[in-house]
Design an enzyme around this catalytic site. Structure first.
Site, PDB file in Angstrom:
ATOM      1  N   ARG A 194     -34.058  40.377  12.560  1.00  0.00           N
ATOM      2  CA  ARG A 194     -33.359  40.330  11.265  1.00  0.00           C
ATOM      3  C   ARG A 194     -32.155  39.393  11.269  1.00  0.00           C
ATOM      4  NH1 ARG A 194     -32.455  46.414  10.382  1.00  0.00           N
ATOM      5  NH2 ARG A 194     -30.973  45.738   8.810  1.00  0.00           N
ATOM      6  N   SER A 200       6.021  -1.340  16.683  1.00  0.00           N
ATOM      7  CA  SER A 200       5.064  -0.822  15.694  1.00  0.00           C
ATOM      8  C   SER A 200       3.875  -1.737  15.536  1.00  0.00           C
ATOM      9  CB  SER A 200       5.739  -0.718  14.331  1.00  0.00           C
ATOM     10  OG  SER A 200       6.825   0.141  14.427  1.00  0.00           O
TER      11      SER A 200
END
Ligand code: UD1
Ligand code: CA
Length: 444
Positions: free
Chosen positions: A17, A408
């Site tokens: 099930r 950066s």
């Protein structure tokens, strides 16, 4: 309790099930299988020996049992002929003398060590059988406990029950304990002359009673003995377990604004003064130190968070993330197999994988450790006090030295010496009055 105890865990269920290729008892609740939950509780209750009964082709079930309980003995029930037949698959183990034998189902995952201990108590005072009972809201499908003059005389399965017996709401939870001595005789006396043609373990009660032996019932609440046969019941058991884990955390002093939105694992552990905002998910293996705040919508797994750390909102910590004291991990940051030193900050939009980050390092927004070339993983090391400028890619293997700066937008492919500045991007060019001329031409 000084009595020796053998625990037999029945895990041979087909679980059709569940509509799944995964065996039923391997389905997870709060991050671990139902089988593992039951084994952990039985072990905590002090079982000296453990036997797990599995079905044929249940290698995965056996492997899971041995993972949680390495000393467990695995036996195979070749045909599924009923619960008494399943217990008899452990016949060899039952031949060795033992005081108590406890039988539990692996699909009853909410059972606790306390219940196992309570169940064994009547055996110490001479009962031959002890059954865990509960008052069922809807008794359909359960074996009913038939009590006469306060004595348990039989358990009647649904299929054999008369209308009068069906009205009984006192049910068998499926957990039973037996006096070791004489148990094999009782089991051998159980037949299969019933509606299902199965050997019912529950018949042990009437057989013991007929032989003048005492059978007792011990009671638990329905919540604790919920069985799982389908995905609806699995979800319901999960909800109960979550409630239990949340309550445990709240009682231990964790602050949760909306505990019903926080999902915990069986092994999540918390220090003092921890705050958890709404909608946080803890997969297994997370430990949280003192004074930590986990902000909303974070997902954590296999992570160690030391004291006074702040995580999230929207952070993802994957296995092997170790956040040092006072570290900060902000929004949209993913961290895997990476150690952050004390006071390190990774505040926004970053992926760190296979890296070692020193103390007081600042990782700018949009930093990425490029750790994978499609075949192998490589390490990134960023030493104490380094500063990684925003939008940088660190192509591993690579080392950024102590106190160094990365400009950066850099793509760093070579090691950066201590205290140096590395810039690896196109050089900026300005063209005087270029815009003015451009607009003029366009307007013509
Ligand atoms: C069983 C009890 C019932 C009780 C209920 C609680 C019996 C006969 N009945 O009924 O009194 O109220 O549990 O949930 O014991 N198993 C095997 N091999 C087998 C048969 C079963 O390992 O041959 C295992 C299953 O995997 C399962 C457990 O035993 O974990 C119970 O079996 P199941 O068929 O589900 O029994 P119920 O009809 O639910
Ligand atoms: Ca069942």
């Amino acid at each position: 309790m000084n009595r020796s105890c053998l625990a037999i865990i029945l895990a041979a269920g087909e679980g059709t099930r569940m509509r799944s290729t995964l065996p039923k008892v391997l389905h997870r609740i709060a991050g671990r299988s139902m089988l593992a939950h039951v084994l952990a509780e039985v072990q905590e209750a002090g079982a000296d020996r453990l036997v797990v009964v599995v079905g044929p082709d249940h290698d995965r079930v056996a492997a899971e049992a041995l993972k949680v309980a390495p000393h467990a003995e695995i036996v195979v029930q070749k045909e599924r002929l009923g619960t008494a037949h399943a217990v008899l698959a452990a016949k060899e183990a039952l031949k060795q003398p033992v005081d108590d034998v406890v039988v539990a189902f692996a699909d009853t995952p909410l059972i606790t060590a306390d219940v196992f201990s309570d169940l064994r108590k009547p055996l110490a005072s001479g009962a031959a059988v002890s059954v865990l009972g509960f008052e069922a809201e809807n008794p359909f499908g359960y074996g009913r406990l038939l009590v006469e003059d306060e004595k348990l005389v039989a358990i009647r399965e649904e299929k054999e029950a008369s209308d009068q017996e069906k009205a009984v709401r006192l049910c068998n939870a499926g957990l039973m304990a037996f006096q070791g001595e004489g148990l094999l005789d009782i089991l051998n006396a159980i037949g299969n002359d019933n509606a299902k043609g199965e050997f019912y373990l529950t018949d042990a009660v009437s057989i013991a009673a007929a032989a003048g032996k005492l059978a007792s019932a011990v009671y638990a609440d329905e919540e604790t003995v919920k069985g799982v046969n389908d995905k609806v019941q699995l979800a319901s058991a999960e909800a109960t377990m979550q409630q239990r884990l949340r309550n445990r955390a709240l009682v231990a002093g964790v602050t949760m604004t909306a505990p019903e939105t926080v999902f915990l694992s069986f092994d999540t552990c918390f220090g003092k003064d921890v705050e958890i905002e709404p909608n946080v998910f803890f997969a297994p293996g997370v430990s949280v130190g003192d004074g930590v705040t986990i902000h909303a919508y974070s997902h954590l797994e296999g992570a160690t968070i030391k004291n006074n750390v702040s995580v999230g909102p929207f952070a993802r910590l994957r296995p092997g993330a170790v956040l040092g004291e006072k570290a900060k991990v902000g929004n949209f940051v993913e961290i895997k197999k990476t150690e952050l030193g004390e006071g390190a900050k990774v505040s926004h939009l970053t992926y760190l994988g296979d890296a070692t980050i020193g103390s007081d390092v600042n990782i700018g927004a949009g930093t990425i450790t490029c750790n994978y070339d499609g075949y192998d993983k490589f390490q990134t090391v960023i030493r104490d006090g380094a500063f990684i400028g925003s939008n940088s890619s660190l192509v591993a293997p690579v080392v950024v030295g102590q106190g160094a700066f990365v400009g950066s937008g850099s793509v760093i492919t070579g090691d950066v010496p201590d205290n140096a500045l590395a810039i690896a991007r196109g050089i900026q060019v300005e063209k005087k009055d270029w815009a003015t001329k451009f607009r003029k031409t366009k307007k013509k």
